[in-house]
Enzyme design. Structure first.
Site, PDB file in Angstrom:
ATOM      1  N   HIS A   1     -11.051  -5.864   8.200  1.00 53.18           N
ATOM      2  CA  HIS A   1     -11.573  -5.496   6.886  1.00 53.18           C
ATOM      3  C   HIS A   1     -12.669  -4.448   6.969  1.00 53.18           C
ATOM      4  O   HIS A   1     -12.945  -3.773   6.010  1.00 53.18           O
ATOM      5  CB  HIS A   1     -12.167  -6.715   6.163  1.00 53.18           C
ATOM      6  CG  HIS A   1     -11.148  -7.614   5.571  1.00 53.18           C
ATOM      7  ND1 HIS A   1     -10.427  -8.502   6.316  1.00 53.18           N
ATOM      8  CD2 HIS A   1     -10.730  -7.765   4.299  1.00 53.18           C
ATOM      9  CE1 HIS A   1      -9.601  -9.169   5.525  1.00 53.18           C
ATOM     10  NE2 HIS A   1      -9.767  -8.741   4.295  1.00 53.18           N
TER      11      HIS A   1
ATOM     12  N   GLU B   1       0.822  -1.217   0.000  1.00 53.42           N
ATOM     13  CA  GLU B   1       0.000   0.000   0.000  1.00 53.42           C
ATOM     14  C   GLU B   1       0.855   1.267   0.000  1.00 53.42           C
ATOM     15  O   GLU B   1       0.463   2.294  -0.564  1.00 53.42           O
ATOM     16  CB  GLU B   1      -0.956  -0.009   1.198  1.00 53.42           C
ATOM     17  CG  GLU B   1      -2.166  -0.932   1.045  1.00 53.42           C
ATOM     18  CD  GLU B   1      -1.850  -2.417   1.149  1.00 53.42           C
ATOM     19  OE1 GLU B   1      -0.723  -2.754   1.587  1.00 53.42           O
ATOM     20  OE2 GLU B   1      -2.696  -3.249   0.788  1.00 53.42           O
TER      21      GLU B   1
END
Ligand SMILES: Cc1ncc(C[n+]2csc(CCOP(=O)(O)OP(=O)(O)O)c2C)c(N)n1
Length: 742
Positions: free
Chosen positions: A539, A471
């Protein structure tokens, strides 16, 4: 010594070595024996004894086409790329005419027009951005087919910084995408006080290159010619290999980047306030004899054409070799010229005025919100979407409506079609030979339409491409793409994953960029957030929402309707600021609504009034509008006569406080319901603002607890029951006044 340099380059190497020494000497002199210097309020890091690394490597590049991402010991490279001594000194002295307008006091500058990628204090943080710049340059170069040599990016950092995750992610990204990047490592054997051996178990940093699939070598960091020649070769290799996808694949060649690890020794304290000796006297004495300025001066003076040619046996070779000679007088002339020039720069910087206090209140955004009076943008009711979410869809429901996911896809499609500068990248966004389209399928179909048929990620001209699972590299690359003038849209698969290296990219690199440099930096980070995936902490929580809300310089958009999602995303591309675009996982396929088929934009920074009333103000955003939550509750209370102003924020940052104040001034009661963690969250922050303006207001805040458990998502964030109870408390209505079957 190699002899294929022209006379001018030999002299340039000398001139820049002296220039860096002389300019940094001025800063050093400010500190004298004192802890605090008179003109330099902050700490200053200099490159004494290490100048050859930045200068030898940067002079091997072409400042007209190549770029550099500087590190704190590579100031010499900046001078080669056009930084003036006056700019350097005035920046340290916080002068208002300095490049950062006196907002820095160090070397945290960047100049896209001079191909200098900004450095920040966070070690290694600009290296992923450097790879993004390289990715963008390569794309433009191949697209434009100019036939010229591919530009390269030189990236500077130290042996300590090399331990940073951002640098690993960046190197891996550069290898995976076969980018023209040279990592120039200044290995001065210590990081503040930590010796190299405590930093890593690896024999060398250059060795790591093999692990990334490219070339690494060690240079003598005190020999400017050695650094020059090795970098030159690495640049040629990068220019050649980076543009050759087919050969790389079929011949399994090493890839285009290189690590040039330059060995040296830090000869003084970590910064100029420190008087701690970091090297023992024996080491110091050994290395002082290798001082790059003196060493190179001697090399030049010893270069005697007749002696060198006498050793060359081949007459043809003798003819080819050009060996310039340099005299003591010529070099002394350069010494004097540099001294005069630096003194003049110092005088000008020292005598000019300091930065003003007005700088403190400068905006963190380049553009002010411009009012848009299109009624569609403000008061559009989201009932089309709502009316179908709690029951099975009928044919009529589907007709004329699309899902949130499709509206986003529509915007991405139009963005790619409209502007060749737009690129989309992230994990799996291409995937499965262009068929995957990300884990939620949002980019499905786009690679097949907009790529050149190559889904390997190596072609360089892919409009939609997969990245490594990194990321930090993804957002760093978006920053780099933006610095290089492209329009990047990156995808972070799930918003909680932003907490890896990308957190620093957004908070330290991107959010501060415009305020310090006054250069706009526009890119979009699309990310799936919140409930709907039953993913608990890892998540589905919305922990990072408030963290970004707290960060000046970012923009955060969170649409609730398909119409807004499309319009806001298209607007986000024009924002000239980093925009975090939150897409509700729950809403992707469940929220439906009407969407204009044409290209349109919805302004960022403007809330929408979804229901009009006078008893109570309810504020929410994103999927909380639906999800068996705010809008169902509001509609239910309306049935029994409640009159509610329902504000859909649409943009969390910048926040449309005017819309909220207008409403609460009228209703005197407010409920704010969000999906992020309640404690220290966005809703609490908005409430604090309201109370300061209207201390008599009755208010309630709803958010998520600290403890997401997958199967209890419906109870985690404010559900309809909690919203009804809150409305009851604020309006003195009882829950039994409302129907319970909604
Ligand atoms: C991410 C981060 N952690 C810690 C620091 C504090 N810090 C500043 S310079 C430095 C040492 C860097 O060492 P190296 O990369 O070898 O460069 P050198 O100063 O030795 O040239 C550290 C730890 C920082 N700036 N950034």
């Amino acid at each position: 010594m190699r002899k294929d340099l022209d006379r001018g380059t030999y002299l340039d190497l000398y001139r820049y070595l002296l220039l860096a020494r002389e300019v940094e000497g001025k800063v050093r002199a400010e500190f004298g024996q004192n802890e605090r210097a008179s003109l330099v309020p902050s700490v200053a890091l200099t490159s004494f004894g290490e100048e050859a690394i930045g200068i030898g490597s940067a002079l091997a590049a072409d400042p007209k086409k190549d770029w550099i991402a500087i590190g704190h010991r590579a100031i010499g490279a900046c001078f080669v790329f056009g930084l003036t001594p006056e700019e350097y000194l005035s920046n340290h002295f916080l002068r208002s005419f300095s490049p950062m307008g006196g907002r820095d006091g160090n070397i945290h500058f960047g100049f896209p027009d001079r191909h200098i990628i900004r450095f920040i204090s966070h070690m290694g943080a600009n290296v992923p951005a450097a790879c993004g710049v390289a990715d963008a340059l390569k794309y433009v170069y191949i697209m434009e087919k100019t036939g010229e040599a591919l530009p390269v990016v030189l990236c500077y950092f130290g042996d300590g910084a090399a331990s940073q995750g951002a640098i690993h992610e960046a190197m891996n990204y550069a290898g995976a995408r076969n980018l023209p990047v040279i990592f120039v490592v200044d290995n001065n054997r210590t990081a503040i006080g930590t010796p190299y051996e405590a930093q890593t178990g690896a024999f060398s940093i250059a060795d790591r290159a093999r692990g990334y699939g490219f070339h690494g070598e060690i240079a003598n960091g005190n020999d400017v010619l050695d650094v020059y020649h090795r970098t030159r070769q690495a640049i040629e290799r990068a220019r050649f290999l980076s543009a050759r996808t087919r050969e790389i694949k079929t011949l399994n060649l090493l890839r285009a980047p290189s690590i040039i690890e330059c060995l040296t020794l830090r000869m003084s304290g970590h910064n100029e306030t420190e008087k701690v000796p970091y090297v023992n006297s024996q080491e110091y004495n050994e290395w002082i004899g290798r001082d790059p300025c003196g060493f190179y001066r001697n090399q030049l003076l010893k270069m005697k054409k007749s002696e060198i040619l006498a050793k060359v046996l081949d007459p043809k070779e003798r003819e080819r070799i050009s060996v310039p000679e340099f005299s003591e007088e010529e070099l002394a002339g350069i010494d004097a010229e540099v001294k005069v020039m630096v003194q003049a720069a110092y005088d000008k910087a020292a005598q000019s005025s300091k930065t003003t206090i007005e700088n403190v209140s400068l905006s963190v955004y380049p553009q002010k919100y411009v009012a848009d009076n299109n009624p569609n943008h403000f008061d559009q009711e989201p009932t089309a979407a709502f009316s179908i979410i709690n029951r099975k869809l009928t044919k009529e429901d589907r007709e004329g409506t699309i899902t949130l996911a499709d509206a986003i896809k529509d915007a991405l499609h139009m963005a790619l079609e409209n502007d060749p500068k737009v690129r989309i990248f992230g994990e799996d966004v291409c995937g499965a030979y262009g068929k995957k389209g990300g884990v939620f399928g949002i980019t499905q179909g786009l690679p097949e339409k907009f790529n050149d048929g190559d889904f390997s990620g190596l072609s360089g001209v892919d409009r939609v491409f997969d990245t490594p699972i990194a990321e930090g590299a993804i957002i760093g690359s978006a920053i780099g793409h933006a610095i290089a003038g492209l329009v990047p849209i990156c995808e972070i698969q799930f918003m909680p994953f932003i907490s890896t290296c990308s957190f620093s990219q957004l908070i330290d690199m991107a959010s501060t960029y415009y305020f310090t440099t006054r250069h706009p930096l526009g890119f979009v980070v699309r990310t799936a957030y919140g409930l709907g995936f039953y993913g608990g902490h890892f998540h589905s929580n919305s922990l990072t929402e408030a963290m970004f809300y707290h960060t000046p310089g970012l923009k955060i958009v969170c649409p609730s309707t398909p119409y807004d999602a499309k319009g806001l995303l298209l607007q986000a591309l024009e924002e000239k600021a980093p925009v975090i675009f939150m897409e509700s996982i729950w809403g992707y396929s469940r929220v439906r609504g009407q969407v204009d088929k044409n290209y349109y934009k919805v302004p960022i920074g403007k809330a929408a009034l979804r229901r009009k009333g006078s008893d109570l103000t309810v504020v929410t955003w994103g999927a909380r509008m639906y999800f068996n939550s705010v809008l169902p509750a509001v509609l239910e209370t309306e049935k029994s006569g409640a009159s509610i102003d329902l504000i859909d924020l649409r943009t969390l940052k910048p926040l449309d406080m005017a819309a909220i104040y207008n409403s609460v001034a009228k209703t005197c009661r407010v409920l704010i319901a969000g999906e992020d963690i309640a404690n220290g969250g966005i809703a609490e922050s908005i409430m604090a603002k309201i109370i300061q303006e209207y201390p008599y207001i009755r208010g309630k805040v709803l958010g998520a607890p600290d403890t997401p458990i997958p199967q209890f998502e419906d109870f985690y964030a404010p559900n309809m029951q909690k919203v009804l109870e809150a409305i009851e408390k604020l309006t003195d209505r009882r829950p039994q006044d409302y129907a319970s079957d909604a």
